[in-house]
Scaffold this motif. Structure first.
Motif, PDB file in Angstrom:
ATOM      1  N   GLY A   1       0.794  -1.214   0.000  1.00  0.00           N
ATOM      2  CA  GLY A   1       0.000   0.000   0.000  1.00  0.00           C
ATOM      3  C   GLY A   1       0.833   1.274   0.000  1.00  0.00           C
ATOM      4  N   GLY A   2       2.125   1.126   0.252  1.00  0.00           N
ATOM      5  CA  GLY A   2       3.019   2.265   0.308  1.00  0.00           C
ATOM      6  C   GLY A   2       3.513   2.704  -1.054  1.00  0.00           C
ATOM      7  N   SER A   3       4.429   3.661  -1.046  1.00  0.00           N
ATOM      8  CA  SER A   3       4.958   4.242  -2.276  1.00  0.00           C
ATOM      9  C   SER A   3       6.481   4.322  -2.240  1.00  0.00           C
ATOM     10  CB  SER A   3       4.408   5.666  -2.473  1.00  0.00           C
ATOM     11  OG  SER A   3       3.005   5.666  -2.597  1.00  0.00           O
ATOM     12  N   LEU A   4       7.058   4.269  -3.419  1.00  0.00           N
ATOM     13  CA  LEU A   4       8.484   4.501  -3.610  1.00  0.00           C
ATOM     14  C   LEU A   4       8.676   5.246  -4.924  1.00  0.00           C
ATOM     15  CD1 LEU A   4      10.210   1.082  -2.722  1.00  0.00           C
ATOM     16  CD2 LEU A   4      10.455   3.240  -1.464  1.00  0.00           C
ATOM     17  N   ARG A   5       9.772   5.980  -5.001  1.00  0.00           N
ATOM     18  CA  ARG A   5      10.107   6.656  -6.242  1.00  0.00           C
ATOM     19  C   ARG A   5      11.524   6.286  -6.646  1.00  0.00           C
ATOM     20  NH1 ARG A   5      11.543  12.814  -7.739  1.00  0.00           N
ATOM     21  NH2 ARG A   5      10.451  12.987  -9.742  1.00  0.00           N
ATOM     22  N   LEU A   6      11.659   5.737  -7.846  1.00  0.00           N
ATOM     23  CA  LEU A   6      12.961   5.381  -8.388  1.00  0.00           C
ATOM     24  C   LEU A   6      13.436   6.470  -9.346  1.00  0.00           C
ATOM     25  CD1 LEU A   6      12.391   1.600  -9.251  1.00  0.00           C
ATOM     26  CD2 LEU A   6      13.050   2.624  -7.072  1.00  0.00           C
ATOM     27  N   SER A   7      14.747   6.668  -9.360  1.00  0.00           N
ATOM     28  CA  SER A   7      15.356   7.612 -10.294  1.00  0.00           C
ATOM     29  C   SER A   7      16.495   6.914 -11.024  1.00  0.00           C
ATOM     30  CB  SER A   7      15.912   8.826  -9.557  1.00  0.00           C
ATOM     31  OG  SER A   7      14.914   9.516  -8.861  1.00  0.00           O
ATOM     32  N   CYS A   8      16.749   7.362 -12.236  1.00  0.00           N
ATOM     33  CA  CYS A   8      17.863   6.810 -13.022  1.00  0.00           C
ATOM     34  C   CYS A   8      18.416   7.923 -13.888  1.00  0.00           C
ATOM     35  CB  CYS A   8      17.380   5.652 -13.874  1.00  0.00           C
ATOM     36  SG  CYS A   8      18.595   5.064 -15.078  1.00  0.00           S
ATOM     37  N   ALA A   9      19.700   8.206 -13.713  1.00  0.00           N
ATOM     38  CA  ALA A   9      20.346   9.270 -14.471  1.00  0.00           C
ATOM     39  C   ALA A   9      21.390   8.688 -15.411  1.00  0.00           C
ATOM     40  CB  ALA A   9      20.992  10.268 -13.527  1.00  0.00           C
ATOM     41  N   ALA A  10      21.362   9.142 -16.640  1.00  0.00           N
ATOM     42  CA  ALA A  10      22.373   8.757 -17.625  1.00  0.00           C
ATOM     43  C   ALA A  10      23.530   9.754 -17.546  1.00  0.00           C
ATOM     44  CB  ALA A  10      21.787   8.749 -19.020  1.00  0.00           C
ATOM     45  N   SER A  11      24.740   9.218 -17.442  1.00  0.00           N
ATOM     46  CA  SER A  11      25.910  10.088 -17.356  1.00  0.00           C
ATOM     47  C   SER A  11      26.965   9.634 -18.353  1.00  0.00           C
ATOM     48  CB  SER A  11      26.475  10.079 -15.936  1.00  0.00           C
ATOM     49  OG  SER A  11      26.950   8.798 -15.594  1.00  0.00           O
ATOM     50  N   GLY A  12      27.931  10.511 -18.590  1.00  0.00           N
ATOM     51  CA  GLY A  12      28.976  10.205 -19.563  1.00  0.00           C
ATOM     52  C   GLY A  12      28.822  11.070 -20.795  1.00  0.00           C
ATOM     53  N   THR A  13      29.458  10.635 -21.861  1.00  0.00           N
ATOM     54  CA  THR A  13      29.432  11.394 -23.110  1.00  0.00           C
ATOM     55  C   THR A  13      28.566  10.678 -24.129  1.00  0.00           C
ATOM     56  OG1 THR A  13      31.666  12.213 -22.679  1.00  0.00           O
ATOM     57  CG2 THR A  13      30.813  12.419 -24.925  1.00  0.00           C
ATOM     58  N   PHE A  14      27.512  11.341 -24.571  1.00  0.00           N
ATOM     59  CA  PHE A  14      26.625  10.758 -25.573  1.00  0.00           C
ATOM     60  C   PHE A  14      25.887  11.873 -26.286  1.00  0.00           C
ATOM     61  CE2 PHE A  14      23.077  11.504 -22.764  1.00  0.00           C
ATOM     62  CZ  PHE A  14      23.583  11.267 -21.500  1.00  0.00           C
TER      63      PHE A  14
END
Length: 121
Positions: A15-28
């Protein structure tokens, strides 16, 4: 070198909540579709949600209406807001990004290291 770095997993009650994050790093050059997959113990990895660079979204039937995927193109970051979590949502969540490293290169598939989400009943 391109990296996808996830954060935000953890243990939560049903019943609870979570928030996921994902960051792309580097040279592109460009990040195209980004998405979240998950893998439960003994099961195959499955698509949870995905979002195009233009903001079009798609969800697995099991999470539609409870999870929301979003992205910040300026930060090359994708988010997954997970509400009304269920024990069956437990698993390792992986970020996926389809990136062009240069203007002239084809699209490559990149994965994060995974973050554990555990939902207790």
């Amino acid at each position: 070198q391109v990296q996808l770095v996830e954060s935000g997993g953890g243990l939560v009650q049903a019943g609870g909540s979570l928030r996921l994050s994902c960051a792309a790093s580097g040279t592109f050059f460009k990040v195209n579709v980004m998405g979240w997959y998950r893998q439960a113990p003994g099961k195959q990895r499955e698509l949870v949600a995905r979002i195009s660079s233009g903001g079009s979204t798609g969800y697995a039937d099991s999470v539609r209406g409870r999870f929301t995927i979003s992205r910040d193109n300026a930060k090359n970051t994708v988010y997954l807001q997970m509400n009304v979590l269920r024990p069956e949502d437990t698993g390792v969540y992986y970020c996926n990004g389809q990136l062009q490293v240069t203007r002239w290169s084809g699209q490559g598939d990149y994965w994060g290291q995974g973050t554990q989400v555990t939902v207790s009943s």
